[in-house]
Scaffold this motif. Sequence first.
Motif, PDB file in Angstrom:
ATOM      1  N   PRO A  47       1.097  -1.318  -0.057  1.00 19.98           N
ATOM      2  CA  PRO A  47       0.568  -0.313  -0.353  1.00 19.98           C
ATOM      3  C   PRO A  47       0.872   1.177   0.154  1.00 19.98           C
ATOM      4  O   PRO A  47       1.661   1.008   0.446  1.00 19.98           O
ATOM      5  CB  PRO A  47      -0.631  -0.079   1.127  1.00 19.98           C
ATOM      6  N   ILE A  48       0.090   1.962  -0.333  1.00 21.10           N
ATOM      7  CA  ILE A  48       0.915   3.389  -0.608  1.00 21.10           C
ATOM      8  C   ILE A  48      -0.530   4.972  -0.076  1.00 21.10           C
ATOM      9  O   ILE A  48      -1.405   4.934  -0.282  1.00 21.10           O
ATOM     10  CB  ILE A  48       1.471   4.099  -2.522  1.00 21.10           C
ATOM     11  N   ILE A  49       0.368   5.779   0.917  1.00 24.02           N
ATOM     12  CA  ILE A  49      -0.376   6.319   1.348  1.00 24.02           C
ATOM     13  C   ILE A  49      -0.455   7.564   0.915  1.00 24.02           C
ATOM     14  O   ILE A  49       1.215   7.728   2.083  1.00 24.02           O
ATOM     15  CB  ILE A  49      -0.787   6.311   2.444  1.00 24.02           C
ATOM     16  N   PRO A  50      -0.688   9.187   0.536  1.00 24.73           N
ATOM     17  CA  PRO A  50      -0.439  10.041  -0.243  1.00 24.73           C
ATOM     18  C   PRO A  50      -0.546  10.880   1.246  1.00 24.73           C
ATOM     19  O   PRO A  50      -1.607  10.465   1.767  1.00 24.73           O
ATOM     20  CB  PRO A  50      -1.350  10.436  -1.327  1.00 24.73           C
ATOM     21  N   PHE A  51       0.064  11.712   1.303  1.00 22.53           N
ATOM     22  CA  PHE A  51       0.432  12.557   2.756  1.00 22.53           C
ATOM     23  C   PHE A  51       0.671  13.965   2.803  1.00 22.53           C
ATOM     24  O   PHE A  51       1.476  14.707   1.928  1.00 22.53           O
ATOM     25  CB  PHE A  51       1.299  12.170   4.532  1.00 22.53           C
ATOM     26  N   GLY A  52       0.149  14.916   3.105  1.00 24.89           N
ATOM     27  CA  GLY A  52      -0.117  16.126   2.838  1.00 24.89           C
ATOM     28  C   GLY A  52       0.209  17.017   3.402  1.00 24.89           C
ATOM     29  O   GLY A  52       1.245  17.004   4.223  1.00 24.89           O
TER      30      GLY A  52
ATOM     31  N   GLY B 147     -10.098  10.280   8.479  1.00 23.07           N
ATOM     32  CA  GLY B 147      -9.103   8.504   8.278  1.00 23.07           C
ATOM     33  C   GLY B 147      -8.607   8.239   8.072  1.00 23.07           C
ATOM     34  O   GLY B 147      -8.022   7.818   6.760  1.00 23.07           O
ATOM     35  N   GLN B 148      -8.431   9.191   6.476  1.00 26.37           N
ATOM     36  CA  GLN B 148      -7.907   9.429   5.215  1.00 26.37           C
ATOM     37  C   GLN B 148      -6.506   8.912   4.870  1.00 26.37           C
ATOM     38  O   GLN B 148      -6.263   8.121   4.188  1.00 26.37           O
ATOM     39  CB  GLN B 148      -8.049  10.860   4.657  1.00 26.37           C
ATOM     40  N   VAL B 149      -5.623   9.410   6.289  1.00 29.01           N
ATOM     41  CA  VAL B 149      -4.170   9.172   6.191  1.00 29.01           C
ATOM     42  C   VAL B 149      -3.950   7.891   6.856  1.00 29.01           C
ATOM     43  O   VAL B 149      -2.973   7.284   7.038  1.00 29.01           O
ATOM     44  CB  VAL B 149      -3.294  10.273   6.769  1.00 29.01           C
ATOM     45  N   ASN B 150      -4.343   7.051   7.615  1.00 29.76           N
ATOM     46  CA  ASN B 150      -4.307   6.043   7.992  1.00 29.76           C
ATOM     47  C   ASN B 150      -3.556   5.429   7.504  1.00 29.76           C
ATOM     48  O   ASN B 150      -3.660   4.881   6.481  1.00 29.76           O
ATOM     49  CB  ASN B 150      -4.993   5.533   8.642  1.00 29.76           C
ATOM     50  N   ALA B 151      -2.679   4.041   7.829  1.00 30.91           N
ATOM     51  CA  ALA B 151      -2.983   2.566   6.618  1.00 30.91           C
ATOM     52  C   ALA B 151      -2.993   1.494   7.366  1.00 30.91           C
ATOM     53  O   ALA B 151      -2.491   1.244   8.573  1.00 30.91           O
ATOM     54  CB  ALA B 151      -0.982   2.612   6.810  1.00 30.91           C
ATOM     55  N   PRO B 152      -4.344   1.350   7.603  1.00 33.22           N
ATOM     56  CA  PRO B 152      -4.857  -0.090   7.887  1.00 33.22           C
ATOM     57  C   PRO B 152      -4.575  -1.490   7.851  1.00 33.22           C
ATOM     58  O   PRO B 152      -3.831  -2.386   8.774  1.00 33.22           O
ATOM     59  CB  PRO B 152      -5.689  -0.049   7.114  1.00 33.22           C
ATOM     60  N   SER B 153      -3.627  -1.152   6.695  1.00 38.73           N
ATOM     61  CA  SER B 153      -2.688  -2.888   5.871  1.00 38.73           C
ATOM     62  C   SER B 153      -1.345  -1.955   6.101  1.00 38.73           C
ATOM     63  O   SER B 153      -0.343  -2.771   5.025  1.00 38.73           O
ATOM     64  CB  SER B 153      -3.599  -3.527   4.872  1.00 38.73           C
ATOM     65  N   GLY B 154      -0.582  -1.590   7.172  1.00 37.51           N
ATOM     66  CA  GLY B 154       0.546  -1.114   6.573  1.00 37.51           C
ATOM     67  C   GLY B 154       0.824  -0.273   5.426  1.00 37.51           C
ATOM     68  O   GLY B 154       0.279   0.330   4.798  1.00 37.51           O
TER      69      GLY B 154
ATOM     70  N   THR C 154      -7.742   7.095  -3.597  1.00 36.26           N
ATOM     71  CA  THR C 154      -7.724   5.693  -4.075  1.00 36.26           C
ATOM     72  C   THR C 154      -7.331   5.207  -5.615  1.00 36.26           C
ATOM     73  O   THR C 154      -7.961   3.999  -5.999  1.00 36.26           O
ATOM     74  CB  THR C 154      -9.354   5.136  -3.165  1.00 36.26           C
ATOM     75  N   LEU C 155      -7.104   6.109  -6.351  1.00 39.51           N
ATOM     76  CA  LEU C 155      -7.608   6.220  -8.203  1.00 39.51           C
ATOM     77  C   LEU C 155      -6.138   6.271  -8.445  1.00 39.51           C
ATOM     78  O   LEU C 155      -5.878   5.957  -9.614  1.00 39.51           O
ATOM     79  CB  LEU C 155      -8.431   6.509  -8.723  1.00 39.51           C
ATOM     80  N   GLY C 156      -5.149   7.154  -7.776  1.00 38.47           N
ATOM     81  CA  GLY C 156      -4.151   7.709  -8.022  1.00 38.47           C
ATOM     82  C   GLY C 156      -2.775   8.324  -8.019  1.00 38.47           C
ATOM     83  O   GLY C 156      -4.252   9.261  -6.422  1.00 38.47           O
ATOM     84  N   ILE C 157      -1.939   9.139  -7.996  1.00 43.67           N
ATOM     85  CA  ILE C 157      -0.957  10.009  -7.055  1.00 43.67           C
ATOM     86  C   ILE C 157      -1.444  11.400  -7.471  1.00 43.67           C
ATOM     87  O   ILE C 157      -0.164  11.087  -8.637  1.00 43.67           O
ATOM     88  CB  ILE C 157      -0.196   9.616  -6.740  1.00 43.67           C
ATOM     89  N   ILE C 158      -1.689  12.484  -7.216  1.00 44.12           N
ATOM     90  CA  ILE C 158      -1.763  14.442  -7.377  1.00 44.12           C
ATOM     91  C   ILE C 158      -0.555  14.112  -7.487  1.00 44.12           C
ATOM     92  O   ILE C 158       0.435  14.279  -6.398  1.00 44.12           O
ATOM     93  CB  ILE C 158      -3.104  14.571  -7.195  1.00 44.12           C
TER      94      ILE C 158
ATOM     95  N   ILE D  42      -3.591  -0.828  -3.881  1.00 44.34           N
ATOM     96  CA  ILE D  42      -2.557  -0.652  -3.557  1.00 44.34           C
ATOM     97  C   ILE D  42      -2.180   1.107  -3.158  1.00 44.34           C
ATOM     98  O   ILE D  42      -1.475   1.636  -2.177  1.00 44.34           O
ATOM     99  CB  ILE D  42      -1.136  -0.767  -4.305  1.00 44.34           C
ATOM    100  N   LEU D  43      -3.629   1.471  -4.004  1.00 41.26           N
ATOM    101  CA  LEU D  43      -3.341   3.159  -3.360  1.00 41.26           C
ATOM    102  C   LEU D  43      -4.802   3.038  -2.243  1.00 41.26           C
ATOM    103  O   LEU D  43      -5.995   3.223  -2.383  1.00 41.26           O
ATOM    104  CB  LEU D  43      -3.601   3.736  -4.752  1.00 41.26           C
ATOM    105  N   ASN D  44      -4.290   3.808  -1.530  1.00 42.68           N
ATOM    106  CA  ASN D  44      -4.840   4.566   0.129  1.00 42.68           C
ATOM    107  C   ASN D  44      -5.943   3.458   0.384  1.00 42.68           C
ATOM    108  O   ASN D  44      -7.453   3.566   0.254  1.00 42.68           O
ATOM    109  CB  ASN D  44      -5.270   5.445  -0.291  1.00 42.68           C
ATOM    110  N   PRO D  45      -5.588   1.731   0.281  1.00 46.69           N
ATOM    111  CA  PRO D  45      -6.793   0.870   0.762  1.00 46.69           C
ATOM    112  C   PRO D  45      -7.373   0.983   2.203  1.00 46.69           C
ATOM    113  O   PRO D  45      -6.773   1.460   2.617  1.00 46.69           O
ATOM    114  CB  PRO D  45      -6.150  -0.385   0.691  1.00 46.69           C
TER     115      PRO D  45
END
Length: 471
Positions: free
Chosen positions: A78-83, A90-97, A212-216, A460-463
């Motif tokens: 997984p990848i979690i984008p962070f501003g 909870g949009q920046v949480n990583a439930p699956s690491g 969840t669909l792409g990384i801006i 993999i995108l912010n699951p």
Amino acid sequence: MAVRDVRPGLRNEEGIAAVLGILKQTFGERFQTGQSFREQHAHTTTYLPPQLPDAVVFVESTEDVKAVVAACAAHHVPIIPFGVGSSLEGQVNAPSGGISMDFSRMNRVLHVSPADLDVTVEPGITREELNRELRDTGLFFPIDPGANATIGGMTATRASGTNAVRYGTMKDNVLSLTVVTADGEEIRTARRAKKSSAGYDLTRLFVGSEGTLGIITAITLRLQGIPEKIGGGVCAFPSVEAACNAVIMTIQMGIPVARIELLDDVQIRACNAYSSLDYPEKPTLFLEFHGTEETVALQSAQFAEIAADCGGDEFRWTANAEERTKLWNARHNAYWAGRALASGLDGLSTDVCVPISRLAECVVETQADIEREGLLAPIVGHAGDGNFHVLVLFDGKDPASVAKVEAFTERLSRRALAMDGTCTGEHGIGQGKMAFLKEEMGGAVDLMRAIKRSFDPHQILNPGKIFAAAE
């Protein structure tokens, strides 16, 4: 599923280990696995428990983003984008690491075109930084969600805020995006033309997709001219219904109000104490008008007449910049003012939005619900849009208190849905409101899931945001 279900997802331990090795070698000191870094990149401003990523990567270019995506895509990590982490569901949480991708170093203005009233920026620039950069051009970016959020985060969550009644939300002000997809391809969703009929509107598909669909990696924004004159003021009312009636009449008469914010009596009490104000502890509207000296004075006079017809107190307005700043600083600090009412308690900030004709009804019913349950919960809203926020204060260590608050938020969301509104006007779904998405959107959720699978087949995108990771 519970209202705010944040159970951990399945972890790909072998893949995570492989990616950590690759990224450490690639990024050196810009790759961090320390506990403090990981905690900083999973915090939330509500009571949702943090779920930490396995590492943080500080990207500085689109090529960096593509390198991270390539490694994670190859190993299904997984990848979690962070501003800046100001999201509320909870949009920046990583439930699956996985890997938190920090955009704070991608904060440049790439191109400004004053003649075209647009600017292209990297996602890590904040709205305040952007407006400082634009000041000498005579232009500004009007979307103001309160927090000094990044433009990338505001785009991903379809943010709006206090100026939306006049200038619209992010979906109305994003012209084009550059996006890195889950397979590492870089795409551009549109050109800089103000309109186009070329194919699907991919720009608006990515706006609000919560990563969840792409990384801006770049955003082209619509700009506005800095108004010649700005006037602002406050007006107290005998009831929420009276204040909302004044809002409806203002909108129906076509008065181009820039901001029209509703604060209930509890929120005004909090703001008075926190920001050293002396407003009557009654339902109150904060307003702002943009234009010339003549039009601002005319619009203020028109609103004063409306307020009087609705039983409001005298409309106290000013064009003095220092006084206006004090007013809007108090509004922007409403969350912290509310928290200060009971500093020992936790806070859950939630929002709904209804047609403006139902706003008074929804707020009044919500206040009655708060009183019945014995809750402390100030209300503040973007009244011109029918959008309002409730900050519920409670003891997060007491299961009975948590259960009461979750039941209240469930009733609030369903109350808004019953009025043909939405469970979230601007906070997004994230983890916290997944339970209501199906109720609100019905069969359209299946189409959303199909789009997600098409764009991101390996999840993999912010699951675990908008939908459960397994869906």
